[in-house]
Design a protein around this motif. Structure first.
Motif, short mmCIF file in Angstrom:
data_model
loop_
_atom_site.label_atom_id
_atom_site.label_comp_id
_atom_site.label_asym_id
_atom_site.label_seq_id
_atom_site.Cartn_x
_atom_site.Cartn_y
_atom_site.Cartn_z
N ALA A 53 -115.29 -33.68 -10.39
CA ALA A 53 -114.96 -33.59 -11.82
C ALA A 53 -115.87 -34.48 -12.66
O ALA A 53 -116.28 -34.10 -13.76
CB ALA A 53 -113.50 -33.96 -12.03
N LEU A 54 -116.21 -35.65 -12.14
CA LEU A 54 -117.12 -36.55 -12.86
C LEU A 54 -118.50 -35.92 -13.01
O LEU A 54 -119.18 -36.09 -14.02
CB LEU A 54 -117.23 -37.88 -12.13
N LYS A 55 -118.90 -35.19 -11.97
CA LYS A 55 -120.20 -34.52 -12.02
C LYS A 55 -120.29 -33.59 -13.23
O LYS A 55 -121.32 -33.50 -13.89
CB LYS A 55 -120.42 -33.72 -10.74
N ASN A 56 -119.20 -32.91 -13.54
CA ASN A 56 -119.21 -31.90 -14.60
C ASN A 56 -118.67 -32.41 -15.93
O ASN A 56 -118.57 -31.64 -16.88
CB ASN A 56 -118.39 -30.69 -14.15
N ILE A 98 -127.55 -41.29 -10.09
CA ILE A 98 -126.16 -41.67 -10.01
C ILE A 98 -125.27 -40.46 -10.22
O ILE A 98 -124.18 -40.53 -10.72
CB ILE A 98 -125.82 -42.77 -11.01
N THR A 99 -125.78 -39.31 -9.79
CA THR A 99 -125.02 -38.07 -9.85
C THR A 99 -124.13 -37.93 -8.63
O THR A 99 -124.51 -38.30 -7.55
CB THR A 99 -125.97 -36.87 -9.89
N VAL A 100 -122.96 -37.39 -8.83
CA VAL A 100 -122.15 -36.99 -7.68
C VAL A 100 -122.42 -35.51 -7.49
O VAL A 100 -121.83 -34.67 -8.13
CB VAL A 100 -120.67 -37.23 -7.97
N ALA A 101 -123.39 -35.19 -6.63
CA ALA A 101 -123.94 -33.84 -6.57
C ALA A 101 -123.32 -33.00 -5.48
O ALA A 101 -122.82 -33.52 -4.50
CB ALA A 101 -125.44 -33.91 -6.36
N LEU A 102 -123.42 -31.71 -5.69
CA LEU A 102 -123.08 -30.74 -4.65
C LEU A 102 -124.36 -30.01 -4.30
O LEU A 102 -125.13 -29.65 -5.18
CB LEU A 102 -122.04 -29.73 -5.18
N ALA A 103 -124.60 -29.79 -3.03
CA ALA A 103 -125.82 -29.10 -2.61
C ALA A 103 -125.44 -27.77 -1.96
O ALA A 103 -124.63 -27.71 -1.07
CB ALA A 103 -126.60 -29.95 -1.61
N ALA A 104 -126.11 -26.72 -2.43
CA ALA A 104 -125.91 -25.37 -1.89
C ALA A 104 -124.44 -24.98 -1.85
O ALA A 104 -123.98 -24.29 -0.97
CB ALA A 104 -126.50 -25.28 -0.48
N GLY A 105 -123.69 -25.51 -2.83
CA GLY A 105 -122.29 -25.16 -2.94
C GLY A 105 -121.40 -25.88 -1.96
O GLY A 105 -120.21 -25.61 -1.89
N THR A 106 -121.95 -26.80 -1.16
CA THR A 106 -121.14 -27.49 -0.17
C THR A 106 -120.89 -28.92 -0.60
O THR A 106 -121.81 -29.64 -0.93
CB THR A 106 -121.87 -27.52 1.20
N ALA A 107 -119.67 -29.36 -0.61
CA ALA A 107 -119.35 -30.72 -1.04
C ALA A 107 -119.61 -31.69 0.09
O ALA A 107 -119.09 -31.54 1.18
CB ALA A 107 -117.88 -30.81 -1.45
#
Length: 245
Positions: A88-91, A13-22
């Motif tokens: 922001a929720l991710k962090n 349930i992460t709101v993730a970023l992959a390879a720096g790309t949203a």
């Protein structure tokens, strides 16, 4: 195991970023419903924002919590969840106001399972499935990795740990295990199944039981058995990973 304060990154349930790309995360607002709203509600609760009922319905209570979160994080206050709010929720640091325990260190540690090859001996499949089923009904808990409450990847990690197999904590890392199956017909009991729900890539996972069924920690009903042909899960099926050797 590292402290749970960073488990928000990369979990199912992460709101993730992959390879720096949203990736384009879902835009949610009052009236939205479903799995993505539950993801949001649990993430807000985990960050310490009060929501009376995490029910998958984006009502006034959720809108208020979103607005408070946006205010505290210097995001334009709209009550609408966009990419900036997801990031922001991710962090956001965990506050866990309801007192969920950080799981104690395992009594015994095992070397991490290697990626890209089968890791589960066929002789242990029945024990893995038996262990998995013993937690049926355990509630879903954001970031949970103990029988007090599981999220999807925490559940898998816990079940395999009980059988002496150490797998990664997060769904995206678990997706690196085993061999990719070309179709569901190639799956055998004990293999892993992954789904692409609210973001691109593996964001939900479970253990294949055979006959088209899998067991997982669902956001709405905790640990349960569902069918891959289910109208919700079927179109979101990302792929299976063959881990039985």
């Amino acid at each position: 195991m590292k402290h749970l304060s960073r488990l928000l990154i990369g979990t199912c349930i992460t709101v993730a970023l992959a390879a720096g790309t949203a990736y384009a995360s879902p835009t949610l607002r009052e009236g939205s419903r479903g799995h993505e709203v539950l993801v949001l509600q649990h993430a807000l609760q985990n960050a310490g924002y009060k929501i009376k009922n995490a029910d998958g319905i984006y009502g006034k209570d959720t809108e208020r919590a979103v607005a408070e979160f946006q205010r505290d994080n210097k995001i334009k206050i709209t009550g609408v969840v966009n990419n900036a709010t997801w990031r922001a929720l991710k962090n956001a640091p965990e506050k866990r106001p309801w007192g969920i325990d950080v799981p104690p260190p395992a009594e015994k540690t095992f070397p991490p399972a290697p990626n890209g090859i089968p890791i589960l001996p066929a002789s242990k499949v029945s024990d893995v499935i038996k262990t998995a089923k013993s937690y049926m009904g355990t509630p879903y808990v954001f970031g949970g990795a103990t029988p007090k409450g599981f999220d999807c990847s925490g559940y898998l990690q816990y079940v395999f740990q009980r059988q002496g197999i150490s797998i990664p904590r997060t769904a995206d890392e678990q997706y690196k295990l085993g061999l990719r199956t070309k179709s569901t017909k190639e799956l055998v009991p004990g293999d892993l199944v992954f789904f692409e729900t609210y973001e691109k890539g593996a964001s939900h996972c479970g253990i294949y039981l055979g006959k088209g069924e899998f067991i997982h920690a669902s956001t709405s009903k905790g640990v349960r058995i569902d069918e891959l042909s289910n109208s919700y899960w079927n179109p979101r099926f990302l792929g299976g990973k063959h881990i039985v050797k």
